[in-house]
Design a protein around this motif. Structure first.
Motif, PDB file in Angstrom:
ATOM      1  N   GLY A  11       0.847  -1.200   0.000  1.00 22.77           N
ATOM      2  CA  GLY A  11       0.000   0.000   0.000  1.00 22.77           C
ATOM      3  C   GLY A  11       0.872   1.235   0.000  1.00 22.77           C
ATOM      4  O   GLY A  11       1.188   1.792   1.049  1.00 22.77           O
ATOM      5  N   GLY A  13       0.448   4.305  -0.654  1.00 26.68           N
ATOM      6  CA  GLY A  13      -0.319   5.552  -0.699  1.00 26.68           C
ATOM      7  C   GLY A  13       0.240   6.560   0.297  1.00 26.68           C
ATOM      8  O   GLY A  13       1.412   6.494   0.684  1.00 26.68           O
ATOM      9  N   ALA A  80      -2.748  -0.664   2.697  1.00 24.90           N
ATOM     10  CA  ALA A  80      -3.505  -0.604   1.438  1.00 24.90           C
ATOM     11  C   ALA A  80      -4.989  -0.433   1.715  1.00 24.90           C
ATOM     12  O   ALA A  80      -5.472  -0.732   2.799  1.00 24.90           O
ATOM     13  N   LEU A  82      -9.023   1.521   0.976  1.00 26.21           N
ATOM     14  CA  LEU A  82      -9.715   2.801   0.912  1.00 26.21           C
ATOM     15  C   LEU A  82      -9.467   3.590   2.189  1.00 26.21           C
ATOM     16  O   LEU A  82      -9.341   3.022   3.270  1.00 26.21           O
ATOM     17  N   ALA A  83      -9.449   4.921   2.034  1.00 27.88           N
ATOM     18  CA  ALA A  83      -9.329   5.797   3.200  1.00 27.88           C
ATOM     19  C   ALA A  83     -10.649   6.538   3.371  1.00 27.88           C
ATOM     20  O   ALA A  83     -11.475   6.581   2.452  1.00 27.88           O
ATOM     21  N   LEU A  93     -15.697   1.744   6.083  1.00 28.25           N
ATOM     22  CA  LEU A  93     -14.768   1.146   5.109  1.00 28.25           C
ATOM     23  C   LEU A  93     -14.651  -0.372   5.283  1.00 28.25           C
ATOM     24  O   LEU A  93     -13.965  -1.039   4.504  1.00 28.25           O
ATOM     25  N   ILE A 100      -9.981  -6.485   0.538  1.00 24.52           N
ATOM     26  CA  ILE A 100      -8.598  -6.164   0.136  1.00 24.52           C
ATOM     27  C   ILE A 100      -7.600  -6.839   1.085  1.00 24.52           C
ATOM     28  O   ILE A 100      -6.595  -7.420   0.659  1.00 24.52           O
ATOM     29  N   GLU A 103      -7.270 -10.583   0.283  1.00 30.27           N
ATOM     30  CA  GLU A 103      -6.476 -10.830  -0.933  1.00 30.27           C
ATOM     31  C   GLU A 103      -4.975 -10.635  -0.636  1.00 30.27           C
ATOM     32  O   GLU A 103      -4.137 -11.466  -1.001  1.00 30.27           O
ATOM     33  N   ILE A 104      -4.651  -9.565   0.048  1.00 30.34           N
ATOM     34  CA  ILE A 104      -3.243  -9.268   0.346  1.00 30.34           C
ATOM     35  C   ILE A 104      -2.646 -10.347   1.251  1.00 30.34           C
ATOM     36  O   ILE A 104      -1.545 -10.858   1.005  1.00 30.34           O
ATOM     37  N   ALA A 120      -2.352  -1.267   9.307  1.00 31.29           N
ATOM     38  CA  ALA A 120      -2.797   0.103   9.622  1.00 31.29           C
ATOM     39  C   ALA A 120      -4.072   0.475   8.883  1.00 31.29           C
ATOM     40  O   ALA A 120      -4.707   1.474   9.212  1.00 31.29           O
ATOM     41  N   ASN A 122      -7.802   0.915   7.713  1.00 31.57           N
ATOM     42  CA  ASN A 122      -8.993   1.086   8.562  1.00 31.57           C
ATOM     43  C   ASN A 122     -10.206   0.318   8.061  1.00 31.57           C
ATOM     44  O   ASN A 122     -10.298   0.060   6.864  1.00 31.57           O
ATOM     45  N   SER A 145      -2.105  -1.207  14.202  1.00 30.46           N
ATOM     46  CA  SER A 145      -1.561   0.042  14.768  1.00 30.46           C
ATOM     47  C   SER A 145      -2.473   0.590  15.862  1.00 30.46           C
ATOM     48  O   SER A 145      -2.064   1.443  16.646  1.00 30.46           O
ATOM     49  N   HIS A 177      -9.762   2.127  17.526  1.00 39.09           N
ATOM     50  CA  HIS A 177      -9.169   3.281  16.851  1.00 39.09           C
ATOM     51  C   HIS A 177     -10.338   3.923  16.109  1.00 39.09           C
ATOM     52  O   HIS A 177     -10.645   3.573  14.971  1.00 39.09           O
ATOM     53  N   ALA A 229      -6.778  13.877   3.957  1.00 33.72           N
ATOM     54  CA  ALA A 229      -6.241  12.622   4.500  1.00 33.72           C
ATOM     55  C   ALA A 229      -5.300  12.929   5.664  1.00 33.72           C
ATOM     56  O   ALA A 229      -4.782  14.040   5.760  1.00 33.72           O
ATOM     57  N   THR A 230      -5.086  11.912   6.523  1.00 32.68           N
ATOM     58  CA  THR A 230      -4.088  12.072   7.593  1.00 32.68           C
ATOM     59  C   THR A 230      -2.983  11.053   7.334  1.00 32.68           C
ATOM     60  O   THR A 230      -3.277   9.895   7.035  1.00 32.68           O
ATOM     61  N   ILE A 234       0.506   9.066  11.472  1.00 33.15           N
ATOM     62  CA  ILE A 234       0.479   7.595  11.427  1.00 33.15           C
ATOM     63  C   ILE A 234       1.791   7.064  10.831  1.00 33.15           C
ATOM     64  O   ILE A 234       2.277   6.009  11.233  1.00 33.15           O
TER      65      ILE A 234
HETATM   66  P1  NAD Z   1      -4.269   5.995  -0.291  1.00 32.87           P
HETATM   67  O1  NAD Z   1      -5.460   5.909  -1.161  1.00 32.87           O
HETATM   68  O2  NAD Z   1      -3.346   7.128  -0.421  1.00 32.87           O
HETATM   69  O3  NAD Z   1      -3.396   4.651  -0.431  1.00 32.87           O
HETATM   70  C1  NAD Z   1      -3.956   3.382  -0.473  1.00 32.87           C
HETATM   71  C2  NAD Z   1      -3.106   2.561  -1.431  1.00 32.87           C
HETATM   72  O4  NAD Z   1      -3.574   1.197  -1.375  1.00 32.87           O
HETATM   73  C3  NAD Z   1      -3.215   3.017  -2.891  1.00 32.87           C
HETATM   74  O5  NAD Z   1      -1.907   3.289  -3.392  1.00 32.87           O
HETATM   75  C4  NAD Z   1      -3.857   1.837  -3.592  1.00 32.87           C
HETATM   76  O6  NAD Z   1      -3.405   1.654  -4.930  1.00 32.87           O
HETATM   77  C5  NAD Z   1      -3.431   0.691  -2.690  1.00 32.87           C
HETATM   78  N1  NAD Z   1      -4.251  -0.524  -2.837  1.00 32.87           N
HETATM   79  C6  NAD Z   1      -5.595  -0.618  -2.934  1.00 32.87           C
HETATM   80  N2  NAD Z   1      -5.966  -1.910  -3.049  1.00 32.87           N
HETATM   81  C7  NAD Z   1      -4.841  -2.645  -3.021  1.00 32.87           C
HETATM   82  C8  NAD Z   1      -4.566  -4.030  -3.107  1.00 32.87           C
HETATM   83  N3  NAD Z   1      -5.550  -4.935  -3.250  1.00 32.87           N
HETATM   84  N4  NAD Z   1      -3.279  -4.429  -3.048  1.00 32.87           N
HETATM   85  C9  NAD Z   1      -2.279  -3.542  -2.912  1.00 32.87           C
HETATM   86  N5  NAD Z   1      -2.474  -2.216  -2.842  1.00 32.87           N
HETATM   87  C10 NAD Z   1      -3.742  -1.771  -2.884  1.00 32.87           C
HETATM   88  O7  NAD Z   1      -4.835   5.912   1.220  1.00 32.87           O
HETATM   89  P2  NAD Z   1      -4.053   6.321   2.550  1.00 32.87           P
HETATM   90  O8  NAD Z   1      -4.411   7.718   2.923  1.00 32.87           O
HETATM   91  O9  NAD Z   1      -2.629   5.914   2.427  1.00 32.87           O
HETATM   92  O10 NAD Z   1      -4.784   5.372   3.614  1.00 32.87           O
HETATM   93  C11 NAD Z   1      -4.535   3.974   3.600  1.00 32.87           C
HETATM   94  C12 NAD Z   1      -5.293   3.305   4.741  1.00 32.87           C
HETATM   95  O11 NAD Z   1      -4.747   3.734   6.003  1.00 32.87           O
HETATM   96  C13 NAD Z   1      -6.785   3.681   4.792  1.00 32.87           C
HETATM   97  O12 NAD Z   1      -7.561   2.546   5.101  1.00 32.87           O
HETATM   98  C14 NAD Z   1      -6.842   4.713   5.898  1.00 32.87           C
HETATM   99  O13 NAD Z   1      -8.123   4.818   6.482  1.00 32.87           O
HETATM  100  C15 NAD Z   1      -5.814   4.133   6.847  1.00 32.87           C
HETATM  101  N6  NAD Z   1      -5.311   5.041   7.893  1.00 32.87           N
HETATM  102  C16 NAD Z   1      -5.052   4.469   9.090  1.00 32.87           C
HETATM  103  C17 NAD Z   1      -4.615   5.244  10.142  1.00 32.87           C
HETATM  104  C18 NAD Z   1      -4.376   4.580  11.471  1.00 32.87           C
HETATM  105  O14 NAD Z   1      -4.154   5.249  12.491  1.00 32.87           O
HETATM  106  N7  NAD Z   1      -4.406   3.267  11.522  1.00 32.87           N
HETATM  107  C19 NAD Z   1      -4.403   6.621   9.959  1.00 32.87           C
HETATM  108  C20 NAD Z   1      -4.649   7.178   8.702  1.00 32.87           C
HETATM  109  C21 NAD Z   1      -5.124   6.369   7.652  1.00 32.87           C
END
Ligand code: NAD
Length: 317
Positions: A11, A13, A80, A82-83, A93, A100, A103-104, A120, A122, A145, A177, A229-230, A234
């Motif tokens: 992931g 992102g 990886a 949705l956010a 979500l 997802i 699959e991973i 991490a 959500n 996390s 969380h 986004a945040t 994190i």
């Molecule tokens: P983002 O959209 O920027 O990145 C997500 C990435 O996952 C993308 O690059 C996408 O191509 C990839 N992806 C999607 N499906 C996939 C798959 N099957 N295999 C491999 N890669 C795949 O989103 P983000 O802002 O980086 O957020 C990512 C996750 O982290 C979200 O679920 C968000 O809610 C979560 N998050 C968690 C915390 C925490 O405290 N735990 C804090 C912030 C965000």
């Protein structure tokens, strides 16, 4: 013997790359592999990050890769999926991200992974449950996390309010969380003095503690509203967790970990303070919660259990 410290990130992102950038800046990882459905992006990220290496504290091999890299990795970090969008809760979500995660996890396990999972994505407590169930790994080797970020936000806000270093704030967020998290204030300290006593001795209104906690759980909504986004907070928190594992630290962090009745609840992952080392969760730190806090914790766990039954089990069966 020189051991290679290898982390695979699934992931690439905002969140994943913030962790990657933090690892590059702080050092301590020898090899970082980037995996994403968007392969082009991982190649671009590999190039961009690698160009910072001349100014990094130590060398780190960074590469765009595939799941075969998991075979000899110490840690697979999953960011990886949705956010949240403005107005969405993390629980919204659950279904999409559970698919997802499944699959991973299957791809990682197919390639003989034997390390520690750090999740991490959500809603993180539910996603950690999915990874644990699908991988079949011992529960202690699958860590979410959890409230590591919420706890950092809490420490920052308390430090700001009391004008002390956040390093000396020993306060923890427990539970989901998300919106049902709680702060066991009786167990929160600055240095070696209880925060409740500091509030009393300095004539600070006690309701300010509630405002501080409100500030923590509302932070994600506010940040997402303002900048979509945040990720920096994190990213740093994941760096901290990865280092605690790689360096066999026995550090206490509020991770999402499997409950075996330590807090009167079982059958789900949720955020509690735990000792983290190279084997994952060594032990859950048990606090005696007062009735009000125990009720809040139970409520948080009930939300998780309900979601596991309704949303998660149909996907992972
Ligand atoms: P983002 O959209 O920027 O990145 C997500 C990435 O996952 C993308 O690059 C996408 O191509 C990839 N992806 C999607 N499906 C996939 C798959 N099957 N295999 C491999 N890669 C795949 O989103 P983000 O802002 O980086 O957020 C990512 C996750 O982290 C979200 O679920 C968000 O809610 C979560 N998050 C968690 C915390 C925490 O405290 N735990 C804090 C912030 C965000």
């Amino acid at each position: 013997m020189v051991t290679n410290k290898k982390v695979v990130l699934v992931g690439a992102g905002f969140v994943g790359m913030s962790m990657a950038y933090s690892l590059l800046n702080q050092g301590g990882v020898d090899e970082l592999v980037l995996i994403d459905v968007n392969k082009e992006k991982t190649i671009g990220e590999e190039m961009d990050l690698s160009h910072g290496l001349p100014y990094a504290p130590q060398k780190m091999k960074i590469k765009a890769g595939d799941y075969d890299e998991c075979k000899d990795a110490n840690i697979v970090v999953i960011t990886a999926g949705l956010a949240q969008k403005p107005g969405q809760s993390r629980l919204d979500l659950a279904v999409a991200n559970a698919k997802i995660m499944k699959e991973i996890t299957e791809n990682v396990m197919k390639n003989g992974f034997k390390g520690i999972f750090v999740v991490a994505s959500n809603p993180v407590d539910l996603m950690t449950y999915v990874v644990a169930e699908v991988s079949g790994m011992p529960k202690s080797r699958v860590i979410g996390s959890g409230t590591v970020l919420d706890t950092a936000r809490l420490r920052y806000l308390i430090a700001d309010y009391l004008e002390v270093s956040s390093k000396n704030v020993h306060a923890y967020i427990l539970g989901e969380h998300g919106d049902s998290s709680l702060v066991p204030w009786e167990h929160c300290y600055v240095g070696c003095k209880k925060i409740i006593d500091i509030m009393k001795d300095n004539n600070h209104p006690m309701e300010d503690l509630k405002k501080i906690h409100d500030g923590v759980w509302q932070a994600a909504y506010e940040i997402i509203e303002k900048k979509k986004a945040t990720y920096y907070g994190i990213g740093m928190a994941l760096n901290r967790l990865v280092k605690a594992i790689l360096n066999d630290e026995n550090s206490i962090l509020t991770v999402s970990t499997y409950q075996n009745n330590e807090y009167g609840q079982e059958g789900m992952y949720i955020g509690v303070p735990a000792i983290i080392n190279r084997n994952g969760v060594k032990e859950i730190l048990q606090l005696k919660l007062n009735k009000q806090d125990q009720d809040k914790f139970n409520h948080s766990c009930e939300i998780m259990k309900e979601n596991i039954e309704k949303e998660i089990k149909p996907i992972i069966k």
